[in-house]
Enzyme design. Sequence first.
Site, PDB file in Angstrom:
ATOM      1  N   ASN A 161       0.791  -1.235   0.000  1.00 45.26           N
ATOM      2  CA  ASN A 161       0.000   0.000   0.000  1.00 45.26           C
ATOM      3  C   ASN A 161       0.828   1.292   0.000  1.00 45.26           C
ATOM      4  O   ASN A 161       0.390   2.302  -0.536  1.00 45.26           O
ATOM      5  CB  ASN A 161      -1.029  -0.009   1.141  1.00 45.26           C
ATOM      6  CG  ASN A 161      -0.413  -0.104   2.506  1.00 45.26           C
ATOM      7  OD1 ASN A 161       0.743  -0.508   2.650  1.00 45.26           O
ATOM      8  ND2 ASN A 161      -1.156   0.262   3.528  1.00 45.26           N
ATOM      9  N   GLU A 257       4.887  -4.437  11.946  1.00 44.02           N
ATOM     10  CA  GLU A 257       3.801  -3.444  11.834  1.00 44.02           C
ATOM     11  C   GLU A 257       2.679  -4.143  11.095  1.00 44.02           C
ATOM     12  O   GLU A 257       2.826  -4.446   9.904  1.00 44.02           O
ATOM     13  CB  GLU A 257       4.227  -2.257  10.982  1.00 44.02           C
ATOM     14  CG  GLU A 257       5.313  -1.407  11.561  1.00 44.02           C
ATOM     15  CD  GLU A 257       5.586  -0.203  10.651  1.00 44.02           C
ATOM     16  OE1 GLU A 257       6.187   0.744  11.129  1.00 44.02           O
ATOM     17  OE2 GLU A 257       5.193  -0.219   9.463  1.00 44.02           O
ATOM     18  N   CYS A 291      -3.192   1.034   6.914  1.00 40.51           N
ATOM     19  CA  CYS A 291      -3.256   0.334   8.206  1.00 40.51           C
ATOM     20  C   CYS A 291      -3.945   1.210   9.232  1.00 40.51           C
ATOM     21  O   CYS A 291      -4.668   0.712  10.095  1.00 40.51           O
ATOM     22  CB  CYS A 291      -1.855  -0.039   8.675  1.00 40.51           C
ATOM     23  SG  CYS A 291      -0.750   1.340   8.857  1.00 40.51           S
TER      24      CYS A 291
HETATM   25  P1  NAP Z   1       0.808  -9.159   3.211  1.00 41.26           P
HETATM   26  O1  NAP Z   1       0.027  -9.959   2.249  1.00 41.26           O
HETATM   27  O2  NAP Z   1       0.985  -9.693   4.599  1.00 41.26           O
HETATM   28  O3  NAP Z   1       2.236  -8.936   2.516  1.00 41.26           O
HETATM   29  C1  NAP Z   1       3.221  -8.133   3.094  1.00 41.26           C
HETATM   30  C2  NAP Z   1       4.587  -8.575   2.629  1.00 41.26           C
HETATM   31  O4  NAP Z   1       4.861  -9.891   3.128  1.00 41.26           O
HETATM   32  C3  NAP Z   1       4.723  -8.677   1.106  1.00 41.26           C
HETATM   33  O5  NAP Z   1       6.017  -8.266   0.752  1.00 41.26           O
HETATM   34  C4  NAP Z   1       4.549 -10.163   0.854  1.00 41.26           C
HETATM   35  O6  NAP Z   1       5.124 -10.616  -0.343  1.00 41.26           O
HETATM   36  C5  NAP Z   1       5.291 -10.710   2.062  1.00 41.26           C
HETATM   37  N1  NAP Z   1       4.993 -12.106   2.387  1.00 41.26           N
HETATM   38  C6  NAP Z   1       3.896 -12.813   2.068  1.00 41.26           C
HETATM   39  N2  NAP Z   1       4.014 -14.076   2.577  1.00 41.26           N
HETATM   40  C7  NAP Z   1       5.207 -14.134   3.212  1.00 41.26           C
HETATM   41  C8  NAP Z   1       5.896 -15.147   3.929  1.00 41.26           C
HETATM   42  N3  NAP Z   1       5.387 -16.366   4.104  1.00 41.26           N
HETATM   43  N4  NAP Z   1       7.101 -14.858   4.459  1.00 41.26           N
HETATM   44  C9  NAP Z   1       7.631 -13.637   4.302  1.00 41.26           C
HETATM   45  N5  NAP Z   1       7.028 -12.636   3.628  1.00 41.26           N
HETATM   46  C10 NAP Z   1       5.824 -12.886   3.098  1.00 41.26           C
HETATM   47  O7  NAP Z   1       0.215  -7.689   3.372  1.00 41.26           O
HETATM   48  P2  NAP Z   1      -0.264  -6.668   2.238  1.00 41.26           P
HETATM   49  O8  NAP Z   1      -1.540  -7.165   1.652  1.00 41.26           O
HETATM   50  O9  NAP Z   1       0.864  -6.337   1.318  1.00 41.26           O
HETATM   51  O10 NAP Z   1      -0.549  -5.360   3.109  1.00 41.26           O
HETATM   52  C11 NAP Z   1      -1.762  -5.124   3.755  1.00 41.26           C
HETATM   53  C12 NAP Z   1      -1.657  -5.358   5.241  1.00 41.26           C
HETATM   54  O11 NAP Z   1      -0.568  -4.650   5.768  1.00 41.26           O
HETATM   55  C13 NAP Z   1      -2.877  -4.857   6.002  1.00 41.26           C
HETATM   56  O12 NAP Z   1      -3.253  -5.794   6.978  1.00 41.26           O
HETATM   57  C14 NAP Z   1      -2.383  -3.585   6.660  1.00 41.26           C
HETATM   58  O13 NAP Z   1      -3.095  -3.220   7.816  1.00 41.26           O
HETATM   59  C15 NAP Z   1      -0.962  -3.930   6.934  1.00 41.26           C
HETATM   60  N6  NAP Z   1      -0.169  -2.717   7.070  1.00 41.26           N
HETATM   61  C16 NAP Z   1       0.249  -2.351   8.320  1.00 41.26           C
HETATM   62  C17 NAP Z   1       0.964  -1.169   8.492  1.00 41.26           C
HETATM   63  C18 NAP Z   1       1.415  -0.726   9.856  1.00 41.26           C
HETATM   64  O14 NAP Z   1       2.230   0.176   9.897  1.00 41.26           O
HETATM   65  N7  NAP Z   1       0.942  -1.296  10.953  1.00 41.26           N
HETATM   66  C19 NAP Z   1       1.245  -0.373   7.382  1.00 41.26           C
HETATM   67  C20 NAP Z   1       0.798  -0.774   6.134  1.00 41.26           C
HETATM   68  C21 NAP Z   1       0.105  -1.950   5.987  1.00 41.26           C
HETATM   69  P3  NAP Z   1       4.218 -10.861  -1.665  1.00 41.26           P
HETATM   70  O15 NAP Z   1       3.678  -9.523  -2.028  1.00 41.26           O
HETATM   71  O16 NAP Z   1       5.171 -11.418  -2.649  1.00 41.26           O
HETATM   72  O17 NAP Z   1       3.142 -11.834  -1.289  1.00 41.26           O
END
Ligand code: NAP
Length: 484
Positions: A161, A257, A291
């Site tokens: 995002n 995060e 988030c």
């Molecule tokens: P995501 O699906 O969890 O992916 C995040 C990252 O993790 C991507 O680079 C993804 O790679 C990688 N990943 C996926 N499976 C993995 C594994 N088994 N081992 C290591 N890395 C892995 O999250 P998203 O859809 O990109 O982001 C949305 C989420 O992020 C929401 O829940 C949001 O609330 C949260 N978020 C939190 C914050 C905060 O500061 N608290 C800020 C922004 C977003 P791939 O893309 O290759 O699958």
Amino acid sequence: MSEVETIKAYPFLLNGEWQNTTSERTIEIESPSGAETPGAVQAMTESEVNAAISGANEAQKNWARKSFDERAQVLHSWADQLLLMKDEIAEAIMKEAGKGLSSAEKEVVRTADFIKYTAEEGKRLHGELINGGSFNAGSANKFALVNRNPIGVVLAISPFNYPVNLSAAKIAPALIGGNAVVFKPATQGAISGTLMIEALDKAGLPSGLVNLVTGKGAEIGDHLITHPLIDLINFTGGSQTGKSISQKASMVPLILELGGKDPAIVLEDADLDKAAADIASGGFSYSGQRCTAIKRVLVQDEKADELVAKIKEKMNGLKVGAPEDSADVTPLINSKAADYVTGLIDDAVEKGAEVASGNQREGNLIYPTLLDSVTKDMQIAWEEPFGPVIPVIRVESVDEAINIANESEYGLQASIFTKNMEQAIQIGNELEVGSVQINGKTERGPDHFPFLGVKSSGVGGQGIRKSIESMTREKVTVLNMTQG
Ligand code: NAP
């Protein structure tokens, strides 16, 4: 020429060289709006990932010997290069993350500011001297010199995002602290991630100090997070992914995060115009894919009708449409995400929620949706939609609002709208969240404020100074002076 051959495949940076993978496999990036793909990235092999980690481990040793000022110069130059590439990077963010163009441009500018501030903050990092004589008798001849040392190789994994800002928020503080970085961007964000590393390379990045790893998290994630040369994992993404990482990465320090379900608690004496404006922009900008988006409203019954009417009015000012037109609400990242949001809305409506506004869908574009009279048996009361839907839960008392807020598995931020500051502070003290916003929407930043989540929203602290501290380690040297 086949269609596949016309797609630009971006290389990765490994130990100073831009390369294509020997696997000859690339991953095509989807366009959230269903337009043509913005390009492809390399699906790196395990041995290329190993080379990235060991190269970073090697490069870190020299980097740690550089002065803070020398490290800061690379960061300043990186920020300058990012600004020179602003249009190209913003276009990539727009195309692969589906973000409105002007927001994408702001993300690049904010990132350059972040990096410059980090460079300066890092220069001011210093340790302390502890006098042994302030403890028990017999220790007066001891002094502890407490210094901050690098941790080693930081694995930075970022979400789709804010593909540039949240990546730099890991890389810049890690570098100024003397670490090397292995950076794995979200696949749907990997072109923007590649371009920002191109800017860093142009800024004079020493070979291997930041290696870029592209590939699906589901394929290379486990290998990355369990590699013995990774010294710290700094991850931003979904709570499920974060929890799985924390289970597998044993004894490696973690900064996580994760997701949120930030409530806006609106009390009966609140300025409802201000609350409604903040709820509409805090809940719907970038289609709620933040988030810290406001993800539920808890309002005292007496004011609920008026608040709902005012939020609806503010929603009329939201621009819904294409990222190219700088719309506030744009198509969600993919059809799976849009289906999930639709499912949450359907579940709520079946259980009796009223659609105050929205509930229309065209492809991955979901119109901003306000659900009134949401109750605790509905999934939308608890789940993070990561889409443009806000549930309004009517409460009878402040205590009920606090209880519902705290019943959530998440604990990122919360907003409280009231004119009674004393009460706001009391409520804030009771909320199980990392930050409380009084009379303002939930949001990250300014970037030098501490930023953290509790419960399923995260582990460890960030925010420029906190991030540098989180990615360095205290080292204690005790001087035992000869007693005269
Ligand atoms: P995501 O699906 O969890 O992916 C995040 C990252 O993790 C991507 O680079 C993804 O790679 C990688 N990943 C996926 N499976 C993995 C594994 N088994 N081992 C290591 N890395 C892995 O999250 P998203 O859809 O990109 O982001 C949305 C989420 O992020 C929401 O829940 C949001 O609330 C949260 N978020 C939190 C914050 C905060 O500061 N608290 C800020 C922004 C977003 P791939 O893309 O290759 O699958």
